[in-house]
Design an enzyme around this catalytic site. Structure first.
Site, PDB file in Angstrom:
ATOM      1  N   TRP A 147      43.887  38.810  43.634  1.00  0.00           N
ATOM      2  CA  TRP A 147      44.274  39.863  42.701  1.00  0.00           C
ATOM      3  C   TRP A 147      43.894  41.189  43.347  1.00  0.00           C
ATOM      4  O   TRP A 147      42.722  41.486  43.537  1.00  0.00           O
ATOM      5  CB  TRP A 147      43.564  39.711  41.349  1.00  0.00           C
ATOM      6  CG  TRP A 147      44.003  40.794  40.398  1.00  0.00           C
ATOM      7  CD1 TRP A 147      43.536  42.073  40.321  1.00  0.00           C
ATOM      8  CD2 TRP A 147      45.029  40.695  39.410  1.00  0.00           C
ATOM      9  NE1 TRP A 147      44.204  42.780  39.352  1.00  0.00           N
ATOM     10  CE2 TRP A 147      45.130  41.959  38.776  1.00  0.00           C
ATOM     11  CE3 TRP A 147      45.876  39.659  39.012  1.00  0.00           C
ATOM     12  CZ2 TRP A 147      46.048  42.208  37.753  1.00  0.00           C
ATOM     13  CZ3 TRP A 147      46.775  39.911  37.995  1.00  0.00           C
ATOM     14  CH2 TRP A 147      46.858  41.166  37.373  1.00  0.00           C
ATOM     15  N   GLU A 219      39.464  39.534  49.085  1.00  0.00           N
ATOM     16  CA  GLU A 219      38.238  39.752  48.321  1.00  0.00           C
ATOM     17  C   GLU A 219      37.156  38.832  48.895  1.00  0.00           C
ATOM     18  O   GLU A 219      37.417  37.643  49.093  1.00  0.00           O
ATOM     19  CB  GLU A 219      38.441  39.393  46.853  1.00  0.00           C
ATOM     20  CG  GLU A 219      39.573  40.114  46.158  1.00  0.00           C
ATOM     21  CD  GLU A 219      39.974  39.381  44.886  1.00  0.00           C
ATOM     22  OE1 GLU A 219      39.346  39.624  43.827  1.00  0.00           O
ATOM     23  OE2 GLU A 219      40.923  38.575  44.954  1.00  0.00           O
ATOM     24  N   ASP A 252      38.640  43.996  49.935  1.00  0.00           N
ATOM     25  CA  ASP A 252      38.731  44.564  48.591  1.00  0.00           C
ATOM     26  C   ASP A 252      37.454  44.191  47.841  1.00  0.00           C
ATOM     27  O   ASP A 252      37.310  43.069  47.353  1.00  0.00           O
ATOM     28  CB  ASP A 252      39.976  43.988  47.898  1.00  0.00           C
ATOM     29  CG  ASP A 252      40.120  44.433  46.452  1.00  0.00           C
ATOM     30  OD1 ASP A 252      39.221  45.124  45.935  1.00  0.00           O
ATOM     31  OD2 ASP A 252      41.148  44.081  45.836  1.00  0.00           O
ATOM     32  N   GLN A 255      35.207  44.242  42.843  1.00  0.00           N
ATOM     33  CA  GLN A 255      34.326  43.575  41.891  1.00  0.00           C
ATOM     34  C   GLN A 255      33.014  43.104  42.510  1.00  0.00           C
ATOM     35  O   GLN A 255      32.148  42.607  41.787  1.00  0.00           O
ATOM     36  CB  GLN A 255      35.064  42.403  41.259  1.00  0.00           C
ATOM     37  CG  GLN A 255      36.314  42.832  40.514  1.00  0.00           C
ATOM     38  CD  GLN A 255      36.926  41.732  39.693  1.00  0.00           C
ATOM     39  OE1 GLN A 255      36.228  40.932  39.077  1.00  0.00           O
ATOM     40  NE2 GLN A 255      38.249  41.675  39.657  1.00  0.00           N
ATOM     41  N   LYS A 281      36.056  49.157  40.643  1.00  0.00           N
ATOM     42  CA  LYS A 281      35.450  48.862  39.345  1.00  0.00           C
ATOM     43  C   LYS A 281      33.955  49.166  39.270  1.00  0.00           C
ATOM     44  O   LYS A 281      33.496  49.831  38.342  1.00  0.00           O
ATOM     45  CB  LYS A 281      35.697  47.404  38.980  1.00  0.00           C
ATOM     46  CG  LYS A 281      37.144  47.059  38.701  1.00  0.00           C
ATOM     47  CD  LYS A 281      37.268  45.582  38.379  1.00  0.00           C
ATOM     48  CE  LYS A 281      38.720  45.160  38.175  1.00  0.00           C
ATOM     49  NZ  LYS A 281      39.299  45.745  36.967  1.00  0.00           N
ATOM     50  N   ARG A 414      34.788  33.718  33.983  1.00  0.00           N
ATOM     51  CA  ARG A 414      34.139  34.691  34.850  1.00  0.00           C
ATOM     52  C   ARG A 414      32.995  35.308  34.048  1.00  0.00           C
ATOM     53  O   ARG A 414      33.221  35.934  33.012  1.00  0.00           O
ATOM     54  CB  ARG A 414      35.113  35.774  35.298  1.00  0.00           C
ATOM     55  CG  ARG A 414      34.458  36.881  36.123  1.00  0.00           C
ATOM     56  CD  ARG A 414      35.489  37.843  36.656  1.00  0.00           C
ATOM     57  NE  ARG A 414      36.309  38.415  35.608  1.00  0.00           N
ATOM     58  CZ  ARG A 414      37.493  38.993  35.804  1.00  0.00           C
ATOM     59  NH1 ARG A 414      37.993  39.046  37.022  1.00  0.00           N
ATOM     60  NH2 ARG A 414      38.182  39.492  34.806  1.00  0.00           N
TER      61      ARG A 414
END
Length: 445
Positions: A147, A219, A252, A255, A281, A414
């Protein structure tokens, strides 16, 4: 009075009244809205319009890593609002210059140049555009559970949701199998990835390539993909394979950065320095702030070739001031260390649930980015989305906000509370989750 708005029954709660209005006026942008209306949020708690307290185990949309309305963040917002909120895109302000110096000072060489934007999608878009401009290629490789955002380039390399019905993605986007040790994508391993999926994946990519390599975007822990970690040795091999093919590596860390996984940046655990690092984020404490970081050499090449990435809010001073406050709090309150300690405690508590409930198939992740996967049985590991959805609904009724990730057949929670969460609040969340599991298992046929 709006003649199209029928009056609601007087016995409806304030949340129900609000959602009745939402049904008339709001576009549903990600399924249905949650059946609560939040009036305020502070620390790790949300309070709905009926006065009910809800413990936040998702840090909002993964952004409130300092908790909601952290005093230092409010102070930064107040100060910036008295000085400058927004400027013309090429005009710089002290907060932007100070944030750039502070952030680059936290990163290893050769990362040396940064651009401040609003969202993770924008940050990834900028990195992808720079990678294509500097290499002259256009092929971008991502993981099949990734994502990376909803803008054109970032959505083209997003495989965990939102692909169908919108026409063709950008040309040159290719996928690698996600190294899920719990459920091997090539049916080769069980519980320990030996990186065969990476070698096989690149063999497939090499066959499909037209010889125009640009980047791999990844990620370090695929969050929406089911909390799937790229192990240190995996990430190191990925970097080697990028270098062999002339691909730039974009990590990335939307998060995973700034303490979430128990270190300031997830890539530190692998001793791999990416060509591009993107942040979002965890960077803005709930405000829209993101960053694209790269090397001086890549920045110079892109500048010479006319790099253009205007947005209305690039280098805005107010979010930059908040970013400075975030870096200050993360350092002063030792939030990376706290996330490591709190994460170990929370992970132990989740594993204890697995001792009681056969449906808890796997607990994984690092720091305060953890995943709990529900299955019908542990031998066959068939996902159990119906149970997961029932547990999520029951948690919310009992006062706990949880999140089911998009990939993994909808059976992976999550669990990512604010890094400022206390041991007592973790115990509260675990207690509610335990009760929700028991209630939901009893209720299902």
């Amino acid at each position: 009075m709006n003649p199209r708005a029928p009056s609601a029954p007087p016995f409806m709660s304030q949340s129900a009244l609000t959602h009745e209005a939402a049904a008339r006026h709001l576009i549903r942008y990600g399924g249905e809205f949650a059946p609560v209306t939040i009036a305020r949020a502070t620390g790790c708690w949300l309070y709905d319009t009926d006065g009910r307290a809800i413990l936040d185990f998702t840090s909002g949309q993964m952004c409130a890593t300092l908790g909601h309305s952290h005093p230092r963040v409010l102070e930064a917002i107040g100060q910036a609002s008295r000085e400058a909120i927004h400027l013309y895109s090429t005009m710089l302000s002290p907060p932007v210059l100070q944030l750039a110096e502070r952030l680059i000072g936290m990163l290893p060489a050769p990362l040396a140049k940064v651009m401040f934007l609003s969202t993770g999608s924008e940050a990834n878009e900028a990195a992808l555009r720079m990678a294509k401009l500097s290499t002259g290629g256009f092929e971008v490789i991502g993981f099949d559970r990734s994502w990376h955002g909803m803008t054109a380039g970032s959505s083209a390399s997003t495989y965990s949701g939102g692909r169908r019905g919108y026409g063709p993605a950008m040309p040159g986007t290719l996928a690698l199998p996600t190294p899920n040790a719990y459920r091997c994508p090539i049916r080769h391993c069980r519980d320990a990835c030996d990186r065969t999926c990476l070698e096989v994946g690149f063999e497939m990519v090499d066959r499909q390539s037209v010889g125009a390599p640009a980047a791999v975007i990844a990620e370090p822990i695929l969050s929406s993909g089911g909390i799937i970690e790229l192990a240190p040795e995996y990430l190191r091999r990925l970097k080697e394979m990028c270098e062999e093919r002339g691909l730039l590596l974009i990590l990335d860390e939307s998060q995973t950065a700034l303490g979430r996984v128990g270190s300031l940046f997830a890539f530190e655990r692998s001793n791999v320095v990416p060509d591009f690092l993107t942040l979002s984020k965890t960077f803005g404490a709930g405000l829209p702030l993101s960053a694209t970081v790269t090397t001086a050499a890549l920045e110079a090449t892109c500048h010479e070739r006319g790099f253009l990435q205007y947005t209305s809010h690039v280098s805005d001073p107010l979010p930059a001031a908040v970013g400075l406050a975030v870096l200050e709090v993360v350092s002063r309150e030792r939030l990376a260390e706290r996330a490591s300690e709190s994460g170990a405690y929370l992970k132990h508590g989740l594993q204890a649930l697995g001792q009681r409930f056969e449906a808890v198939g796997d607990v994984r992740g690092q720091g305060l980015l953890l995943g709990l996967e529900l299955v019908h049985d542990r031998e066959h590991r068939e996902p159990w989305p119906e149970l997961a959805q029932a547990v999520a609904r029951r948690c919310l009724k009992l006062g706990l906000s949880t999140s089911l990730v998009r990939a993994g057949h909808g059976s992976v929670f999550r669990i990512a509370p604010p890094l400022t969460i206390t041991r007592e609040e973790l115990d509260t969340g675990l207690s509610i989750l335990e009760r929700a599991l028991a209630d939901s298992l009893d209720a299902l046929p």
